[in-house]
Design a protein around this motif. Structure first.
Motif, PDB file in Angstrom:
ATOM      1  N   GLU A  20       0.880  -1.323  -0.026  1.00 50.33           N
ATOM      2  CA  GLU A  20      -0.050   0.142  -0.066  1.00 50.33           C
ATOM      3  C   GLU A  20       0.847   1.187   0.039  1.00 50.33           C
ATOM      4  O   GLU A  20       0.507   2.406  -0.736  1.00 50.33           O
ATOM      5  CB  GLU A  20      -0.968   0.006   1.406  1.00 50.33           C
ATOM      6  N   TRP A  21       2.109   1.316   0.675  1.00 45.81           N
ATOM      7  CA  TRP A  21       2.607   2.413   0.791  1.00 45.81           C
ATOM      8  C   TRP A  21       3.309   2.704  -0.525  1.00 45.81           C
ATOM      9  O   TRP A  21       3.543   3.700  -1.044  1.00 45.81           O
ATOM     10  CB  TRP A  21       3.970   2.429   1.892  1.00 45.81           C
ATOM     11  N   ALA A  22       3.668   1.711  -1.289  1.00 42.24           N
ATOM     12  CA  ALA A  22       4.518   1.703  -2.463  1.00 42.24           C
ATOM     13  C   ALA A  22       3.296   2.414  -3.312  1.00 42.24           C
ATOM     14  O   ALA A  22       3.746   3.342  -4.212  1.00 42.24           O
ATOM     15  CB  ALA A  22       4.814   0.586  -3.222  1.00 42.24           C
TER      16      ALA A  22
ATOM     17  N   GLU B 161      -5.887  -5.386  -1.309  1.00 40.26           N
ATOM     18  CA  GLU B 161      -7.189  -5.039  -0.524  1.00 40.26           C
ATOM     19  C   GLU B 161      -8.331  -4.642  -1.646  1.00 40.26           C
ATOM     20  O   GLU B 161      -8.921  -3.493  -2.160  1.00 40.26           O
ATOM     21  CB  GLU B 161      -6.959  -3.854   0.074  1.00 40.26           C
ATOM     22  N   PRO B 162      -9.060  -5.693  -2.108  1.00 41.22           N
ATOM     23  CA  PRO B 162      -9.938  -5.673  -2.903  1.00 41.22           C
ATOM     24  C   PRO B 162     -11.064  -4.738  -2.468  1.00 41.22           C
ATOM     25  O   PRO B 162     -11.455  -4.989  -1.391  1.00 41.22           O
ATOM     26  CB  PRO B 162     -10.736  -7.227  -3.011  1.00 41.22           C
ATOM     27  N   GLY B 163     -11.563  -3.940  -3.595  1.00 45.49           N
ATOM     28  CA  GLY B 163     -12.606  -2.850  -3.036  1.00 45.49           C
ATOM     29  C   GLY B 163     -12.062  -1.657  -2.509  1.00 45.49           C
ATOM     30  O   GLY B 163     -12.848  -0.756  -2.096  1.00 45.49           O
TER      31      GLY B 163
ATOM     32  N   VAL C  85     -10.554   5.017   0.368  1.00 45.50           N
ATOM     33  CA  VAL C  85     -11.916   4.705   0.258  1.00 45.50           C
ATOM     34  C   VAL C  85     -12.300   3.040  -0.227  1.00 45.50           C
ATOM     35  O   VAL C  85     -11.640   2.581  -0.944  1.00 45.50           O
ATOM     36  CB  VAL C  85     -12.379   5.739  -0.434  1.00 45.50           C
ATOM     37  N   ASP C  86     -13.716   2.835   0.067  1.00 51.18           N
ATOM     38  CA  ASP C  86     -14.316   1.631  -0.323  1.00 51.18           C
ATOM     39  C   ASP C  86     -14.954   2.100  -1.942  1.00 51.18           C
ATOM     40  O   ASP C  86     -14.944   3.121  -2.194  1.00 51.18           O
ATOM     41  CB  ASP C  86     -15.285   0.920   0.536  1.00 51.18           C
ATOM     42  N   GLY C  87     -15.398   1.106  -2.361  1.00 55.19           N
ATOM     43  CA  GLY C  87     -16.067   1.106  -3.794  1.00 55.19           C
ATOM     44  C   GLY C  87     -17.332   2.327  -3.798  1.00 55.19           C
ATOM     45  O   GLY C  87     -17.739   2.730  -4.891  1.00 55.19           O
ATOM     46  N   ASP C  88     -17.713   2.639  -2.704  1.00 55.36           N
ATOM     47  CA  ASP C  88     -18.736   3.670  -2.634  1.00 55.36           C
ATOM     48  C   ASP C  88     -18.252   4.899  -2.126  1.00 55.36           C
ATOM     49  O   ASP C  88     -19.205   5.908  -1.919  1.00 55.36           O
ATOM     50  CB  ASP C  88     -19.984   2.942  -1.662  1.00 55.36           C
ATOM     51  N   GLY C  89     -17.159   5.148  -1.938  1.00 47.84           N
ATOM     52  CA  GLY C  89     -16.542   6.449  -1.593  1.00 47.84           C
ATOM     53  C   GLY C  89     -16.376   6.545  -0.096  1.00 47.84           C
ATOM     54  O   GLY C  89     -16.169   7.835   0.207  1.00 47.84           O
ATOM     55  N   ARG C  90     -16.640   5.602   0.738  1.00 50.94           N
ATOM     56  CA  ARG C  90     -16.510   5.653   2.142  1.00 50.94           C
ATOM     57  C   ARG C  90     -15.148   5.625   2.640  1.00 50.94           C
ATOM     58  O   ARG C  90     -14.497   4.680   2.121  1.00 50.94           O
ATOM     59  CB  ARG C  90     -17.434   4.840   2.929  1.00 50.94           C
TER      60      ARG C  90
ATOM     61  N   ALA D 244     -17.554   3.650  -9.752  1.00 49.46           N
ATOM     62  CA  ALA D 244     -18.026   2.493 -10.723  1.00 49.46           C
ATOM     63  C   ALA D 244     -17.312   1.737 -11.719  1.00 49.46           C
ATOM     64  O   ALA D 244     -17.282   0.587 -11.851  1.00 49.46           O
ATOM     65  CB  ALA D 244     -19.300   3.408 -11.369  1.00 49.46           C
ATOM     66  N   ILE D 245     -15.982   2.558 -12.112  1.00 50.00           N
ATOM     67  CA  ILE D 245     -15.326   1.932 -13.253  1.00 50.00           C
ATOM     68  C   ILE D 245     -14.355   0.890 -12.211  1.00 50.00           C
ATOM     69  O   ILE D 245     -14.103  -0.281 -12.916  1.00 50.00           O
ATOM     70  CB  ILE D 245     -14.405   2.939 -13.634  1.00 50.00           C
ATOM     71  N   HIS D 246     -13.752   1.465 -11.221  1.00 45.79           N
ATOM     72  CA  HIS D 246     -12.963   0.415 -10.505  1.00 45.79           C
ATOM     73  C   HIS D 246     -13.861  -1.055 -10.106  1.00 45.79           C
ATOM     74  O   HIS D 246     -13.316  -1.865 -10.056  1.00 45.79           O
ATOM     75  CB  HIS D 246     -12.475   1.170  -9.245  1.00 45.79           C
ATOM     76  N   ARG D 247     -14.971  -0.728  -9.610  1.00 49.34           N
ATOM     77  CA  ARG D 247     -15.924  -1.812  -9.276  1.00 49.34           C
ATOM     78  C   ARG D 247     -16.227  -2.944 -10.310  1.00 49.34           C
ATOM     79  O   ARG D 247     -16.378  -4.018 -10.378  1.00 49.34           O
ATOM     80  CB  ARG D 247     -17.192  -1.385  -8.619  1.00 49.34           C
ATOM     81  N   THR D 248     -16.264  -2.502 -11.541  1.00 46.02           N
ATOM     82  CA  THR D 248     -16.986  -3.052 -12.431  1.00 46.02           C
ATOM     83  C   THR D 248     -15.699  -3.671 -13.678  1.00 46.02           C
ATOM     84  O   THR D 248     -15.926  -4.771 -14.167  1.00 46.02           O
ATOM     85  CB  THR D 248     -17.748  -2.308 -13.289  1.00 46.02           C
ATOM     86  N   VAL D 249     -14.843  -2.842 -13.758  1.00 42.79           N
ATOM     87  CA  VAL D 249     -13.672  -3.106 -14.857  1.00 42.79           C
ATOM     88  C   VAL D 249     -12.471  -3.800 -14.042  1.00 42.79           C
ATOM     89  O   VAL D 249     -11.955  -3.311 -13.380  1.00 42.79           O
ATOM     90  CB  VAL D 249     -13.208  -2.066 -15.679  1.00 42.79           C
ATOM     91  N   ALA D 250     -12.275  -5.282 -14.299  1.00 40.07           N
ATOM     92  CA  ALA D 250     -11.138  -5.793 -13.651  1.00 40.07           C
ATOM     93  C   ALA D 250     -10.031  -5.167 -14.127  1.00 40.07           C
ATOM     94  O   ALA D 250      -9.020  -5.346 -12.766  1.00 40.07           O
ATOM     95  CB  ALA D 250     -11.164  -7.178 -14.189  1.00 40.07           C
ATOM     96  N   ASP D 251      -9.655  -4.562 -14.888  1.00 38.65           N
ATOM     97  CA  ASP D 251      -8.262  -4.299 -15.305  1.00 38.65           C
ATOM     98  C   ASP D 251      -8.087  -2.826 -14.971  1.00 38.65           C
ATOM     99  O   ASP D 251      -7.043  -1.873 -15.120  1.00 38.65           O
ATOM    100  CB  ASP D 251      -7.538  -4.421 -16.715  1.00 38.65           C
ATOM    101  N   ALA D 252      -8.973  -2.124 -14.317  1.00 36.80           N
ATOM    102  CA  ALA D 252      -9.230  -0.757 -14.183  1.00 36.80           C
ATOM    103  C   ALA D 252      -8.540  -0.510 -12.833  1.00 36.80           C
ATOM    104  O   ALA D 252      -9.153   0.317 -11.822  1.00 36.80           O
ATOM    105  CB  ALA D 252     -10.555  -0.186 -14.208  1.00 36.80           C
ATOM    106  N   HIS D 253      -7.133  -0.518 -13.002  1.00 32.72           N
ATOM    107  CA  HIS D 253      -6.200  -0.292 -11.526  1.00 32.72           C
ATOM    108  C   HIS D 253      -6.171   1.300 -11.371  1.00 32.72           C
ATOM    109  O   HIS D 253      -5.837   1.629 -10.163  1.00 32.72           O
ATOM    110  CB  HIS D 253      -4.862  -0.900 -11.756  1.00 32.72           C
ATOM    111  N   CYS D 254      -6.357   1.842 -12.237  1.00 28.62           N
ATOM    112  CA  CYS D 254      -6.023   3.533 -12.039  1.00 28.62           C
ATOM    113  C   CYS D 254      -6.837   3.862 -13.090  1.00 28.62           C
ATOM    114  O   CYS D 254      -7.030   3.730 -14.577  1.00 28.62           O
ATOM    115  CB  CYS D 254      -4.391   3.675 -12.583  1.00 28.62           C
TER     116      CYS D 254
END
Length: 260
Positions: free
Chosen positions: A18-20, A52-54, A76-81, A100-110
């Motif tokens: 996470e730090w990296a 850390e999925p999500g 944050v989590d997938g809902d912005g909390r 929405a993109i992060h939650r739905t698209v498997a390769d959407a790391h950034c």
């Protein structure tokens, strides 16, 4: 150059992966400021937290990009909390489509979203991006469009943005929000950065050349070859990690405090 990792050690409560990721994302914010891609305190670059999925990292709302650093990025989590403690909120418009993109698209790391003048100008053109220059040719077949619905603060627009991008199975990595600005989606932060850099250059050249007269078309087979041969975001060639690293060295020489 001094040992910057030693000068800015990882806090014990944050896992190494996470730090990296935090340091890399904070570097991206400083690079954007150096390039003039910031927009006061607005716009957003988000990155998945490894292992850390999500969970995702996002800029604190209220800080200029030159003030963003590894330790003040908000998880944050997938809902912005917010996950854990943060002295800063996030921009509600920032995570409507990022989440929405992060939650739905498997390769959407950034996911990156900016309001640079040339990219916004092209988003305002009826014809959008013209595949008539060296940089635009590398984006052939990679661009989708989403019609303007206003400020992106409504959660239900996230699903429509995903549909416009072709998610989840055929998601285009570049989405032009009409009358608004671009969104790029990368399998890595470096790939997203290079997609945006190529798009920025394509739009700069288009905006400069359009007033001069008709733009010369590039044959489709040549466009397809440019996409195939581009070094900027092809994972086989490192997906632009070398150019991102070069820009990171630039900001390290200017001000490495983003690492803290």
């Amino acid at each position: 150059m001094p040992d910057l990792d030693a000068a800015y050690p990882r806090p014990e409560h944050i896992a190494p992966a996470e730090w990296a990721a935090r340091v890399e994302l904070a570097a991206a914010y400083r690079i954007f400021a150096h390039l003039g891609w910031e927009e006061l305190i607005y716009n957003h670059l988000s990155l998945r937290v490894p292992g850390e999925p999500g969970h995702f990292l996002l800029n604190p709302f209220g800080l200029h990009y030159t003030e963003v650093c590894a330790s003040n990025l908000v998880k944050v989590d997938g809902d912005g909390r917010t996950i854990g403690d943060s002295h800063w909120p996030i921009n509600p418009a920032g995570f409507t489509f990022h989440g929405a993109i992060h939650r739905t698209v498997a390769d959407a790391h950034c996911v990156m979203h900016v309001h640079t003048t040339p990219t916004m100008a092209v988003c305002c053109l009826e014809g959008g991006l013209s595949y008539t220059n060296f940089y635009a040719a590398q984006l052939y077949g990679k661009v989708a469009y989403h019609d303007f619905e206003g400020i992106t603060v409504h959660a239900d627009e996230g699903a429509r943005i995903l549909a416009s991008a072709g998610a989840p199975d055929h998601c285009k990595p570049v989405l032009l929000l009409r009358n608004h600005g671009p969104v790029v989606i990368g399998q890595t932060l470096a790939q997203a950065f290079n997609l945006l850099w190529v798009l920025q250059r394509a739009c700069e050249v288009q905006v400069a050349s359009q007033p001069l007269g008709p733009l010369r078309a590039i044959p489709t087979p040549v466009l397809e070859g440019c996409v195939r041969d581009s070094l900027n975001f092809n994972t086989h060639f490192g997906a632009g990690q070398d150019s991102f690293d070069a820009m990171r060295r630039v900001v390290d020489r200017i001000d490495p405090s983003y690492r803290g």
